[in-house]
Scaffold this motif. Structure first.
Motif, PDB file in Angstrom:
ATOM      1  N   ARG A 118       0.841  -1.197   0.000  1.00 39.76           N
ATOM      2  CA  ARG A 118       0.000   0.000   0.000  1.00 39.76           C
ATOM      3  C   ARG A 118       0.875   1.245   0.000  1.00 39.76           C
ATOM      4  NH1 ARG A 118      -1.122  -2.062   4.748  1.00 39.76           N
ATOM      5  NH2 ARG A 118      -0.858  -0.019   5.738  1.00 39.76           N
ATOM      6  N   GLU A 119       0.302   2.336  -0.511  1.00 40.41           N
ATOM      7  CA  GLU A 119       0.968   3.630  -0.422  1.00 40.41           C
ATOM      8  C   GLU A 119       1.004   4.063   1.043  1.00 40.41           C
ATOM      9  OE1 GLU A 119       3.173   5.654  -1.168  1.00 40.41           O
ATOM     10  OE2 GLU A 119       2.414   6.500  -3.055  1.00 40.41           O
ATOM     11  N   ILE A 120       1.874   4.991   1.380  1.00 42.01           N
ATOM     12  CA  ILE A 120       1.926   5.538   2.733  1.00 42.01           C
ATOM     13  C   ILE A 120       0.610   6.262   3.038  1.00 42.01           C
ATOM     14  CG2 ILE A 120       2.939   7.782   2.091  1.00 42.01           C
ATOM     15  CD1 ILE A 120       4.771   7.468   4.583  1.00 42.01           C
ATOM     16  N   HIS A 121       0.184   6.200   4.298  1.00 38.84           N
ATOM     17  CA  HIS A 121      -1.041   6.891   4.711  1.00 38.84           C
ATOM     18  C   HIS A 121      -0.701   8.367   4.929  1.00 38.84           C
ATOM     19  CE1 HIS A 121      -4.661   8.073   6.525  1.00 38.84           C
ATOM     20  NE2 HIS A 121      -4.834   7.112   7.421  1.00 38.84           N
ATOM     21  N   PHE A 122      -1.377   9.256   4.187  1.00 38.42           N
ATOM     22  CA  PHE A 122      -1.068  10.681   4.248  1.00 38.42           C
ATOM     23  C   PHE A 122      -1.868  11.448   5.300  1.00 38.42           C
ATOM     24  CE2 PHE A 122       0.438   9.686  -0.087  1.00 38.42           C
ATOM     25  CZ  PHE A 122       1.707  10.232  -0.018  1.00 38.42           C
ATOM     26  N   GLY A 123      -2.604  10.757   6.138  1.00 37.23           N
ATOM     27  CA  GLY A 123      -3.299  11.427   7.228  1.00 37.23           C
ATOM     28  C   GLY A 123      -4.240  12.517   6.752  1.00 37.23           C
ATOM     29  N   GLU A 124      -4.098  13.723   7.318  1.00 39.18           N
ATOM     30  CA  GLU A 124      -4.991  14.841   6.989  1.00 39.18           C
ATOM     31  C   GLU A 124      -4.838  15.319   5.551  1.00 39.18           C
ATOM     32  OE1 GLU A 124      -4.384  17.933   9.836  1.00 39.18           O
ATOM     33  OE2 GLU A 124      -5.352  16.830  11.475  1.00 39.18           O
ATOM     34  N   TRP A 125      -3.775  14.895   4.877  1.00 41.01           N
ATOM     35  CA  TRP A 125      -3.585  15.309   3.484  1.00 41.01           C
ATOM     36  C   TRP A 125      -4.385  14.444   2.508  1.00 41.01           C
ATOM     37  CZ3 TRP A 125       2.470  16.019   2.927  1.00 41.01           C
ATOM     38  CH2 TRP A 125       2.900  16.962   3.886  1.00 41.01           C
TER      39      TRP A 125
ATOM     40  N   GLU B  60      -3.921  22.639  -2.180  1.00 45.23           N
ATOM     41  CA  GLU B  60      -4.768  22.746  -0.989  1.00 45.23           C
ATOM     42  C   GLU B  60      -3.960  22.545   0.286  1.00 45.23           C
ATOM     43  OE1 GLU B  60      -8.990  21.128  -2.883  1.00 45.23           O
ATOM     44  OE2 GLU B  60      -7.501  19.694  -2.133  1.00 45.23           O
ATOM     45  N   VAL B  61      -3.048  21.570   0.269  1.00 46.81           N
ATOM     46  CA  VAL B  61      -2.213  21.325   1.447  1.00 46.81           C
ATOM     47  C   VAL B  61      -1.276  22.500   1.681  1.00 46.81           C
ATOM     48  CG1 VAL B  61      -0.467  19.818   2.474  1.00 46.81           C
ATOM     49  CG2 VAL B  61      -2.376  18.832   1.187  1.00 46.81           C
ATOM     50  N   MET B  62      -0.785  23.106   0.616  1.00 46.69           N
ATOM     51  CA  MET B  62       0.092  24.269   0.749  1.00 46.69           C
ATOM     52  C   MET B  62      -0.630  25.433   1.426  1.00 46.69           C
ATOM     53  SD  MET B  62       3.038  25.637   0.407  1.00 46.69           S
ATOM     54  CE  MET B  62       3.993  24.571  -0.669  1.00 46.69           C
ATOM     55  N   ALA B  63      -1.928  25.539   1.179  1.00 46.73           N
ATOM     56  CA  ALA B  63      -2.702  26.629   1.774  1.00 46.73           C
ATOM     57  C   ALA B  63      -2.927  26.424   3.269  1.00 46.73           C
ATOM     58  CB  ALA B  63      -4.048  26.753   1.062  1.00 46.73           C
ATOM     59  N   THR B  64      -2.953  25.166   3.714  1.00 44.62           N
ATOM     60  CA  THR B  64      -3.254  24.881   5.112  1.00 44.62           C
ATOM     61  C   THR B  64      -2.032  24.477   5.933  1.00 44.62           C
ATOM     62  OG1 THR B  64      -3.833  22.588   4.513  1.00 44.62           O
ATOM     63  CG2 THR B  64      -5.632  24.198   4.594  1.00 44.62           C
ATOM     64  N   HIS B  65      -1.053  23.817   5.288  1.00 45.42           N
ATOM     65  CA  HIS B  65       0.140  23.349   5.995  1.00 45.42           C
ATOM     66  C   HIS B  65       1.396  23.670   5.173  1.00 45.42           C
ATOM     67  CE1 HIS B  65      -3.168  20.736   7.408  1.00 45.42           C
ATOM     68  NE2 HIS B  65      -2.533  20.734   8.561  1.00 45.42           N
ATOM     69  N   PRO B  66       1.645  24.955   4.892  1.00 45.50           N
ATOM     70  CA  PRO B  66       2.744  25.299   3.968  1.00 45.50           C
ATOM     71  C   PRO B  66       4.123  24.843   4.436  1.00 45.50           C
ATOM     72  CG  PRO B  66       1.914  27.245   5.116  1.00 45.50           C
ATOM     73  CD  PRO B  66       0.952  26.149   5.403  1.00 45.50           C
ATOM     74  N   GLU B  67       4.447  25.036   5.711  1.00 50.61           N
ATOM     75  CA  GLU B  67       5.780  24.666   6.194  1.00 50.61           C
ATOM     76  C   GLU B  67       5.970  23.156   6.195  1.00 50.61           C
ATOM     77  OE1 GLU B  67       6.585  26.434   9.955  1.00 50.61           O
ATOM     78  OE2 GLU B  67       6.412  28.494   9.204  1.00 50.61           O
ATOM     79  N   GLN B  68       4.935  22.437   6.618  1.00 48.51           N
ATOM     80  CA  GLN B  68       5.030  20.983   6.673  1.00 48.51           C
ATOM     81  C   GLN B  68       5.183  20.393   5.279  1.00 48.51           C
ATOM     82  OE1 GLN B  68       1.538  18.794   8.079  1.00 48.51           O
ATOM     83  NE2 GLN B  68       2.851  17.625   9.458  1.00 48.51           N
ATOM     84  N   LEU B  69       4.411  20.906   4.324  1.00 45.46           N
ATOM     85  CA  LEU B  69       4.516  20.396   2.955  1.00 45.46           C
ATOM     86  C   LEU B  69       5.880  20.723   2.363  1.00 45.46           C
ATOM     87  CD1 LEU B  69       3.187  18.961   0.582  1.00 45.46           C
ATOM     88  CD2 LEU B  69       2.298  21.165  -0.185  1.00 45.46           C
ATOM     89  N   ALA B  70       6.394  21.930   2.605  1.00 46.55           N
ATOM     90  CA  ALA B  70       7.717  22.302   2.090  1.00 46.55           C
ATOM     91  C   ALA B  70       8.784  21.369   2.648  1.00 46.55           C
ATOM     92  CB  ALA B  70       8.024  23.752   2.463  1.00 46.55           C
ATOM     93  N   GLU B  71       8.682  21.026   3.934  1.00 49.55           N
ATOM     94  CA  GLU B  71       9.637  20.101   4.542  1.00 49.55           C
ATOM     95  C   GLU B  71       9.502  18.707   3.926  1.00 49.55           C
ATOM     96  OE1 GLU B  71       8.783  20.265   8.690  1.00 49.55           O
ATOM     97  OE2 GLU B  71       9.621  22.285   8.956  1.00 49.55           O
ATOM     98  N   TRP B  72       8.263  18.318   3.613  1.00 44.70           N
ATOM     99  CA  TRP B  72       8.038  16.997   3.010  1.00 44.70           C
ATOM    100  C   TRP B  72       8.668  16.913   1.624  1.00 44.70           C
ATOM    101  CZ3 TRP B  72       5.372  14.820  -1.175  1.00 44.70           C
ATOM    102  CH2 TRP B  72       5.134  13.433  -1.100  1.00 44.70           C
ATOM    103  N   TRP B  73       8.554  17.979   0.827  1.00 49.01           N
ATOM    104  CA  TRP B  73       9.171  17.980  -0.500  1.00 49.01           C
ATOM    105  C   TRP B  73      10.682  17.825  -0.401  1.00 49.01           C
ATOM    106  CZ3 TRP B  73       6.050  16.697  -3.981  1.00 49.01           C
ATOM    107  CH2 TRP B  73       4.793  17.291  -4.170  1.00 49.01           C
ATOM    108  N   VAL B  74      11.288  18.432   0.623  1.00 52.46           N
ATOM    109  CA  VAL B  74      12.740  18.348   0.799  1.00 52.46           C
ATOM    110  C   VAL B  74      13.155  16.943   1.215  1.00 52.46           C
ATOM    111  CG1 VAL B  74      14.698  19.163   2.188  1.00 52.46           C
ATOM    112  CG2 VAL B  74      12.996  20.796   1.329  1.00 52.46           C
TER     113      VAL B  74
END
Length: 202
Positions: free
Chosen positions: A82-89, A96-110
């Motif tokens: 299975r794919e990883i569970h993305f929780g609230e995403w 949409e995730v960038m609008a609500t969790h910008p720092e967390q998503l930016a860290e995830w991309w890195v």
């Protein structure tokens, strides 16, 4: 020596009806375009495989079932793929995730190994189950060719393991819908040796 080899094809599922959203636990059907992507690549395939293994998610299992029946191949569903569970995403696109969790998503991309969305699965747990499945493939299908229908981060995790890539390079591996990655695993007295044969082929 040839019977010690396992040939593994990691197939990324096609485009889905839910669109370009985070789909981990989300069961979503393949779109018409997704079916077309996969059937164009594999619908006319000769008997190039000995078995099919699939993630149980609908976007993978529907094609795996169709292909296994068409080619008269055994089919196994493996929860570890299975794919990883993305929780609230889950079910939301990156904008949409960038609008609500910008720092967390930016860290995830890195480095996705360092960030777990709220309510989601830790990357450590995810990697452990994926690599457990990967190890078993080499043992269970020795001397055979197995097609594995799964998800993008699963494929990236296996490739990073085989190529000994650091976690921060995971998302540098481009995984297109319907693309196939071919690997070869050798098991002998000295251990297990995997090599990448082709990546991103149709």
């Amino acid at each position: 020596m040839a019977n010690n080899f396992t040939h593994v094809g990691l197939l990324q599922h096609g485009a889905v009806e839910a669109g370009d959203v985070f789909c981990g636990e989300l069961d979503t059907p393949l779109s018409k375009a997704g079916w077309k992507q996969l059937k164009q690549a594999f619908g006319r395939s000769s008997a190039d495989w000995d078995a099919v293994v699939t993630s149980p998610r609908m976007q993978c299992a529907s094609f795996a079932e169709w292909f296994a029946q068409k080619q008269d191949l055994p089919l196994v569903r493996d929860e570890r793929l299975r794919e990883i569970h993305f929780g609230e995403w889950e079910g939301h696109n990156p904008q949409e995730v960038m609008a609500t969790h910008p720092e967390q998503l930016a860290e995830w991309w890195v480095n996705p190994a360092q960030v777990s969305p709220a309510g989601g699965e830790s990357f450590g747990d995810f990697r452990a189950r994926v690599l457990d499945a990967w190890t078993e493939l080499g043992r269970a299908y020795r001397g055979e060719r197995v097609l594995v229908v799964t998800h993008a981060l699963v494929i990236r995790t296996v490739l990073a393991h085989v190529l000994q890539m650091p976690d921060e390079r995971l998302l540098a591996l481009n995984i297109e819908y319907g693309a196939l990655t071919r690997l070869r695993v050798l098991r002998d007295r000295s251990g297990e040796w995997a090599s990448l044969l082709a990546h991103g082929c149709g």
